[in-house]
Design an enzyme around this catalytic site. Sequence first.
Site, PDB file in Angstrom:
ATOM      1  N   TYR A 129       0.837  -1.201   0.000  1.00  0.00           N
ATOM      2  CA  TYR A 129       0.000   0.000   0.000  1.00  0.00           C
ATOM      3  C   TYR A 129       0.869   1.247   0.000  1.00  0.00           C
ATOM      4  CZ  TYR A 129      -2.965   3.663   1.920  1.00  0.00           C
ATOM      5  OH  TYR A 129      -3.613   4.837   2.134  1.00  0.00           O
ATOM      6  N   ARG A 176      -1.283   9.585  13.519  1.00  0.00           N
ATOM      7  CA  ARG A 176      -2.059  10.679  14.103  1.00  0.00           C
ATOM      8  C   ARG A 176      -3.569  10.431  14.037  1.00  0.00           C
ATOM      9  NH1 ARG A 176      -2.487  15.894  10.535  1.00  0.00           N
ATOM     10  NH2 ARG A 176      -3.967  14.466   9.576  1.00  0.00           N
ATOM     11  N   ARG A 186     -12.036   2.540   9.374  1.00  0.00           N
ATOM     12  CA  ARG A 186     -10.811   2.298   8.591  1.00  0.00           C
ATOM     13  C   ARG A 186      -9.707   1.825   9.534  1.00  0.00           C
ATOM     14  NH1 ARG A 186     -12.239   7.558   5.985  1.00  0.00           N
ATOM     15  NH2 ARG A 186     -11.285   8.527   7.811  1.00  0.00           N
ATOM     16  N   PHE A 246       8.614  23.352  -1.532  1.00  0.00           N
ATOM     17  CA  PHE A 246       7.504  22.426  -1.784  1.00  0.00           C
ATOM     18  C   PHE A 246       7.768  21.059  -1.134  1.00  0.00           C
ATOM     19  CE2 PHE A 246       6.028  19.148  -4.956  1.00  0.00           C
ATOM     20  CZ  PHE A 246       4.672  19.228  -4.663  1.00  0.00           C
TER      21      PHE A 246
HETATM   22  C1  D9A Z   1       2.160  15.327  -2.001  1.00  0.00           C
HETATM   23 CL1  D9A Z   1       1.510  16.051  -5.846  1.00  0.00          CL
HETATM   24  C2  D9A Z   1       0.938  14.711  -1.617  1.00  0.00           C
HETATM   25  N1  D9A Z   1       0.692  14.357  -0.279  1.00  0.00           N
HETATM   26  C3  D9A Z   1       0.961  15.219   0.753  1.00  0.00           C
HETATM   27  C4  D9A Z   1       1.551  16.574   0.432  1.00  0.00           C
HETATM   28  O1  D9A Z   1       2.899  16.501   0.011  1.00  0.00           O
HETATM   29  C5  D9A Z   1       3.227  15.538  -0.966  1.00  0.00           C
HETATM   30  C6  D9A Z   1      -0.070  14.476  -2.570  1.00  0.00           C
HETATM   31  C7  D9A Z   1       0.119  14.877  -3.876  1.00  0.00           C
HETATM   32  C8  D9A Z   1       1.299  15.523  -4.237  1.00  0.00           C
HETATM   33  C9  D9A Z   1       2.315  15.764  -3.300  1.00  0.00           C
HETATM   34  C10 D9A Z   1       4.597  15.915  -1.524  1.00  0.00           C
HETATM   35  C11 D9A Z   1       5.033  17.220  -1.584  1.00  0.00           C
HETATM   36  C12 D9A Z   1       6.301  17.504  -2.076  1.00  0.00           C
HETATM   37  C13 D9A Z   1       7.147  16.508  -2.552  1.00  0.00           C
HETATM   38  C14 D9A Z   1       6.725  15.191  -2.512  1.00  0.00           C
HETATM   39  C15 D9A Z   1       5.414  14.887  -2.005  1.00  0.00           C
HETATM   40  O2  D9A Z   1       7.506  14.154  -2.984  1.00  0.00           O
HETATM   41  C16 D9A Z   1       8.741  14.437  -3.563  1.00  0.00           C
HETATM   42  O3  D9A Z   1       4.933  13.599  -1.996  1.00  0.00           O
HETATM   43  C17 D9A Z   1       5.593  12.610  -1.388  1.00  0.00           C
HETATM   44  O4  D9A Z   1       0.713  14.922   1.906  1.00  0.00           O
HETATM   45  C18 D9A Z   1      -0.030  13.090   0.014  1.00  0.00           C
HETATM   46  C19 D9A Z   1       0.847  11.820   0.120  1.00  0.00           C
HETATM   47  C20 D9A Z   1       1.873  11.912   1.245  1.00  0.00           C
HETATM   48  C21 D9A Z   1      -0.097  10.673   0.432  1.00  0.00           C
HETATM   49  C22 D9A Z   1       1.593  11.535  -1.167  1.00  0.00           C
HETATM   50  C23 D9A Z   1       1.419  17.565   1.580  1.00  0.00           C
HETATM   51  C24 D9A Z   1      -0.059  17.903   1.801  1.00  0.00           C
HETATM   52  N2  D9A Z   1      -0.382  18.507   2.933  1.00  0.00           N
HETATM   53  C25 D9A Z   1      -1.728  18.812   3.278  1.00  0.00           C
HETATM   54  C26 D9A Z   1      -2.091  17.950   4.427  1.00  0.00           C
HETATM   55  C27 D9A Z   1      -3.504  18.048   4.777  1.00  0.00           C
HETATM   56  O5  D9A Z   1      -3.738  18.151   5.971  1.00  0.00           O
HETATM   57  O6  D9A Z   1      -4.323  17.971   3.873  1.00  0.00           O
HETATM   58  O7  D9A Z   1      -0.900  17.646   1.010  1.00  0.00           O
HETATM   59  C28 D9A Z   1      -1.859  20.249   3.656  1.00  0.00           C
HETATM   60  O8  D9A Z   1      -0.872  20.787   4.162  1.00  0.00           O
HETATM   61  O9  D9A Z   1      -2.933  20.785   3.415  1.00  0.00           O
END
Ligand code: D9A
Length: 375
Positions: A129, A176, A186, A246
Amino acid sequence: MERVGNWLGRPREIYNLLRFRMGGGTTVMSQLDKDVLSDSLKTCYRYLNQTSRSFAPVIQALDGELRHAVCIFYLILRALDTIEDDMTISLETKIPMLQNFHSCLYQPDWRYMESKEKCKQVLEDFPTYCHYVVGLVGISLSHLFSVLELEDPIVGQDIDLANSLGVFIEKTIIIRDYLEDQLAGREFWPREVWSRYAKKLSDLAKPENIDVAVQCMNELITNALHHIPDVLTYLSRLKNQSVFNFCAIPQVMAVATLAACYNNKQVFRGVVKIRKGQAVTLMMNATNIQAVKTIMYQYVEEIYRKIPSRDPSSNKTRQIILSIRTICFRNGIMVSRNYYFPIYLSCAMLLAALSWKYLSAMSEALEEDLRTNKN
Ligand code: D9A
């Protein structure tokens, strides 16, 4: 008054929160840009800003072609995630829906309305996963950075490091959100770990099991900390400033979340989230590798200080923190940012808070006076 006291102890957080509110987060996209965007891209950015208020500005600050690509990639992934997390969709419907999702994207009025009974869904194979759901996101993004020549080819080639970035965030969220996920039906915590602490994963939410529950979580947090060396190596290779921000911001958010959860019973009783001011401070500071090392160091030290002597994983936790500490210290001394926060600003804030209290008390008394005089 307790809240005011709590705030005054964190002058930098309030200061950053104000700076952020006053436009630090919104000025990244210039007016010119907005006019040039096609209508559909405008819609994408509107959705982006609705999906993630704090992370959207970081995506919009990305250089050149990367910005639109990441914006769309992010929206699609969040949409898939929303379907995946929806417990009112049975697995028989959900799996084909996820597999055919790409074709739904071309049907402007595609919607899903059939909400059913809650279905319980248990994650069976954690490593697989992690690889498919999160690892591939980091790997694809890294590939994109290199292909667009914003970063060296090695960033896109080193799959293991790119994988670690996503897995570190995902493990943190899974830890968390234990209670929220339990309530929604879930289950994401890995059986191989929790089965050593309880018969059923849901047992960890029972008040009588709180001690083993915390021990189990501490083991999961210790496991997650092992990704930090990879994360630091990955970030140290980045050259483009917008790509660095980023990538670094979600990572420092994750370590701050782990520090807030470590040895904290509250995870099994309610929600543990980092303060808004703390999040904004992290976003503003995490702009170079040395600052990120300082932040990582501070949070793992916070965890170190909280290690209970009788925790079953205490030795492992100390061990990984010691090696993270070595990496953070490797080249040069570290500077604490808080040290530079001018004392007079703290005093000014204290004065402002007291004046505010005084003035609101005065006006309340005055209103009261007017009311009694009228009668
Ligand atoms: C990310 Cl294109 C995510 N995910 C995140 C966010 O960061 C990663 C989903 C789609 C994309 C990117 C991320 C950012 C920068 C570099 C990365 C990366 O890799 C090189 O991905 C690994 O969480 C989701 C996954 C971890 C599942 C991939 C950060 C984010 N933060 C949100 C959290 C929230 O509470 O929704 O989305 C936010 O701050 O609003």
